[in-house]
Design an enzyme around this catalytic site. Structure first.
Site, PDB file in Angstrom:
ATOM      1  CE  LYS A  79      14.798  11.414 -19.324  1.00 62.14           C
ATOM      2  NZ  LYS A  79      14.716  11.359 -20.783  1.00 62.14           N
ATOM      3  N   GLY A 175       9.503  -3.562 -34.483  1.00 56.34           N
ATOM      4  CA  GLY A 175       8.654  -2.592 -33.771  1.00 56.34           C
ATOM      5  C   GLY A 175       8.004  -1.639 -34.743  1.00 56.34           C
ATOM      6  CB  VAL A 176       5.289  -1.655 -36.988  1.00 58.09           C
ATOM      7  CG1 VAL A 176       6.331  -2.246 -37.915  1.00 58.09           C
ATOM      8  CG2 VAL A 176       4.364  -2.751 -36.455  1.00 58.09           C
ATOM      9  CB  VAL A 179       9.810   5.601 -34.174  1.00 58.04           C
ATOM     10  CG1 VAL A 179      11.083   5.731 -34.994  1.00 58.04           C
ATOM     11  CG2 VAL A 179       9.717   6.725 -33.148  1.00 58.04           C
TER      12      VAL A 179
HETATM   13  P1  NAD Z   1       5.629   2.861 -29.566  1.00 55.39           P
HETATM   14  O1  NAD Z   1       5.213   2.431 -28.208  1.00 55.39           O
HETATM   15  O2  NAD Z   1       4.706   3.650 -30.406  1.00 55.39           O
HETATM   16  O3  NAD Z   1       6.068   1.568 -30.419  1.00 55.39           O
HETATM   17  C1  NAD Z   1       6.831   0.519 -29.947  1.00 55.39           C
HETATM   18  C2  NAD Z   1       6.422  -0.730 -30.725  1.00 55.39           C
HETATM   19  O4  NAD Z   1       7.353  -1.770 -30.399  1.00 55.39           O
HETATM   20  C3  NAD Z   1       5.027  -1.250 -30.351  1.00 55.39           C
HETATM   21  O5  NAD Z   1       4.300  -1.523 -31.538  1.00 55.39           O
HETATM   22  C4  NAD Z   1       5.320  -2.523 -29.539  1.00 55.39           C
HETATM   23  O6  NAD Z   1       4.316  -3.503 -29.689  1.00 55.39           O
HETATM   24  C5  NAD Z   1       6.615  -2.969 -30.171  1.00 55.39           C
HETATM   25  N1  NAD Z   1       7.443  -3.856 -29.332  1.00 55.39           N
HETATM   26  C6  NAD Z   1       7.624  -3.809 -28.004  1.00 55.39           C
HETATM   27  N2  NAD Z   1       8.470  -4.782 -27.615  1.00 55.39           N
HETATM   28  C7  NAD Z   1       8.829  -5.434 -28.741  1.00 55.39           C
HETATM   29  C8  NAD Z   1       9.689  -6.533 -28.993  1.00 55.39           C
HETATM   30  N3  NAD Z   1      10.349  -7.143 -28.014  1.00 55.39           N
HETATM   31  N4  NAD Z   1       9.828  -6.951 -30.281  1.00 55.39           N
HETATM   32  C9  NAD Z   1       9.152  -6.350 -31.279  1.00 55.39           C
HETATM   33  N5  NAD Z   1       8.338  -5.311 -31.089  1.00 55.39           N
HETATM   34  C10 NAD Z   1       8.177  -4.863 -29.834  1.00 55.39           C
HETATM   35  O7  NAD Z   1       7.008   3.648 -29.334  1.00 55.39           O
HETATM   36  P2  NAD Z   1       7.734   4.663 -30.332  1.00 55.39           P
HETATM   37  O8  NAD Z   1       7.416   6.061 -29.934  1.00 55.39           O
HETATM   38  O9  NAD Z   1       7.575   4.224 -31.735  1.00 55.39           O
HETATM   39  O10 NAD Z   1       9.250   4.451 -29.881  1.00 55.39           O
HETATM   40  C11 NAD Z   1       9.982   3.311 -30.264  1.00 55.39           C
HETATM   41  C12 NAD Z   1      11.400   3.406 -29.733  1.00 55.39           C
HETATM   42  O11 NAD Z   1      12.003   4.612 -30.210  1.00 55.39           O
HETATM   43  C13 NAD Z   1      11.506   3.469 -28.206  1.00 55.39           C
HETATM   44  O12 NAD Z   1      12.696   2.819 -27.825  1.00 55.39           O
HETATM   45  C14 NAD Z   1      11.638   4.959 -27.932  1.00 55.39           C
HETATM   46  O13 NAD Z   1      12.301   5.212 -26.697  1.00 55.39           O
HETATM   47  C15 NAD Z   1      12.485   5.378 -29.109  1.00 55.39           C
HETATM   48  N6  NAD Z   1      12.382   6.804 -29.455  1.00 55.39           N
HETATM   49  C16 NAD Z   1      11.171   7.344 -29.804  1.00 55.39           C
HETATM   50  C17 NAD Z   1      11.097   8.678 -30.154  1.00 55.39           C
HETATM   51  C18 NAD Z   1       9.795   9.297 -30.586  1.00 55.39           C
HETATM   52  O14 NAD Z   1       9.828  10.437 -31.115  1.00 55.39           O
HETATM   53  N7  NAD Z   1       8.676   8.618 -30.437  1.00 55.39           N
HETATM   54  C19 NAD Z   1      12.252   9.481 -30.127  1.00 55.39           C
HETATM   55  C20 NAD Z   1      13.479   8.905 -29.781  1.00 55.39           C
HETATM   56  C21 NAD Z   1      13.530   7.563 -29.447  1.00 55.39           C
END
Ligand code: NAD
Length: 350
Positions: A79, A175-176, A179
């Site tokens: 990292k 969280g929508v 993912v």
């Molecule tokens: P994103 O930013 O697209 O979505 C996150 C969502 O969570 C947003 O809609 C936000 O409004 C909501 N949110 C934030 N705080 C919140 C809370 N306290 N309560 C309810 N909702 C809340 O992010 P993403 O890419 O969908 O990733 C989501 C999670 O998955 C993160 O923790 C990320 O590290 C993890 N992740 C993502 C990937 C990927 O491929 N995108 C891969 C591995 C892990």
């Protein structure tokens, strides 16, 4: 501090780089390359001190070693952090950073992370081939991450209720975003009864309207009765305050660092709640960039992400045998892979 960090986290190499002209200050941490070159994103944050940045990069790179090993990838953990606010990031800074990555000769492969994106990876790619997540790559990994989470959730459902069928089961998705939305769509397609929650209440309401789902306010999400709770937003949501509130049998979601502390895996187990380790179930993103690195197609990455289901099932079985948490079983599995690789191939019997 660097020597102390290397000893306590067991790193192979920590490189501090600076480029006066562009204001670049970065730390690249290679934790373990036993299974292959180290891969992990570059995070750009205005860390208060060098020690804060060092601690973060050490912790994150070690976690990547476990994630790659537990996901059956031939990759190590690495990292990097750039110490700057997003407003200070320039194309020249990213190019200078790319030249430092290049000097590591492929022992470290970089990708996107907090405050770095596809454009930055393109700048780095002009200086080094050791980068993934570029515009020429496999694209947004989120749908594949959601696919993997869904497969892992089915494995948990099978272990808990005797069948992987989700029809009629209730799932609360916190969280929508990218993912969470992908996961909700798969769940709806498979007949689950889904409730969604997001601090962006408009986003939750829009998705709920589209699929005829229920919503729950962010503050009430933990106590919402359901079969599966799927955290897909932020880290630290399983903690001393929320564990007693949960009214579910399974916690399985895509968010990183779901547990505030490791001990919360034990706290869930004490409450008879099955927890799918986040770094195993959400590995679809890493699987996608690893596939990009080895020249595979998106379809192959998707297939590999579906195999997360079998991996979670195997780890649940191992945890039951060892009378421990699935998190402990996953860590042990990752360590075993590295130890076997360290000893080299087992000689064939005469
Ligand atoms: P994103 O930013 O697209 O979505 C996150 C969502 O969570 C947003 O809609 C936000 O409004 C909501 N949110 C934030 N705080 C919140 C809370 N306290 N309560 C309810 N909702 C809340 O992010 P993403 O890419 O969908 O990733 C989501 C999670 O998955 C993160 O923790 C990320 O590290 C993890 N992740 C993502 C990937 C990927 O491929 N995108 C891969 C591995 C892990």
């Amino acid at each position: 501090m660097v020597h102390q960090a290397m000893r306590s986290y067991g790193h192979e190499q920590i490189t501090h780089v600076e480029d006066e002209e562009t204001g670049l200050e970065a730390i690249i941490a290679i934790h373990d390359t036993t299974l292959g070159p180290s891969l992990g994103g570059t995070r750009l944050l205005p860390y208060e001190s060098h020690d804060d940045a060092l601690r973060d990069v050490c912790r994150l790179s070690r976690a990547m070693t476990y994630k790659a090993a537990a996901s059956d990838l031939d990759l190590g953990g690495g990292k990097a952090v750039i110490r700057a606010g997003p407003d200070l990031k320039t194309p020249e800074m990213m190019a200078a950073y790319g030249r430092f990555v290049d000097r590591l000769g492929g022992h470290y492969i970089t990708s996107v992370d907090v405050n770095t994106g596809v454009e930055d990876m393109d700048r780095i790619a002009a200086e080094t081939p050791h980068v993934v997540g570029t515009s020429a790559g496999l694209g947004d990994p989120s749908p594949i991450t959601a696919r993997g989470v869904f497969a892992g959730m089915r494995a948990c459902v099978e272990a808990t209720y005797g069948s992987p069928d989700l029809t009629g089961l209730s799932v609360v998705v916190q969280g929508v975003g990218k993912v969470g939305t992908g996961l909700v769509e798969l769940l709806v397609d498979h007949g689950a009864s889904v409730t969604v929650s997001d601090v962006d209440e408009d986003a939750a309401a829009t998705l709920a309207r589209k699929h005829g789902l229920e919503t729950v306010a962010p503050a009430d999400v933990y106590g919402e009765p359901c079969d599966v709770f799927a955290p897909c937003a932020i880290g630290g949501v399983i903690n001393d305050e929320t564990v007693p509130q949960l009214e579910c049998d399974i916690v399985a979601g895509g968010a990183n660092n779901i547990l505030e502390e490791r001990r919360h895996a034990g706290a869930l187990r004490e409450r008879d709640i099955l927890y799918a380790p986040d770094y195993v179930i959400n590995a679809g993103g890493l699987i996608t960039v690893a596939a990009e690195h080895t020249g595979k197609r998106r379809e192959e990455a998707r297939r590999e992400a579906v195999a997360i289901g079998d991996r979670i099932r195997m780890l649940i079985d191992r945890a039951e045998e060892a009378d421990t948490t699935v998190l402990e079983a996953a860590d042990a599995y990752a360590r075993e892979r590295i130890e076997v690789a360290e000893d080299g191939p087992i000689p064939a019997a005469d």
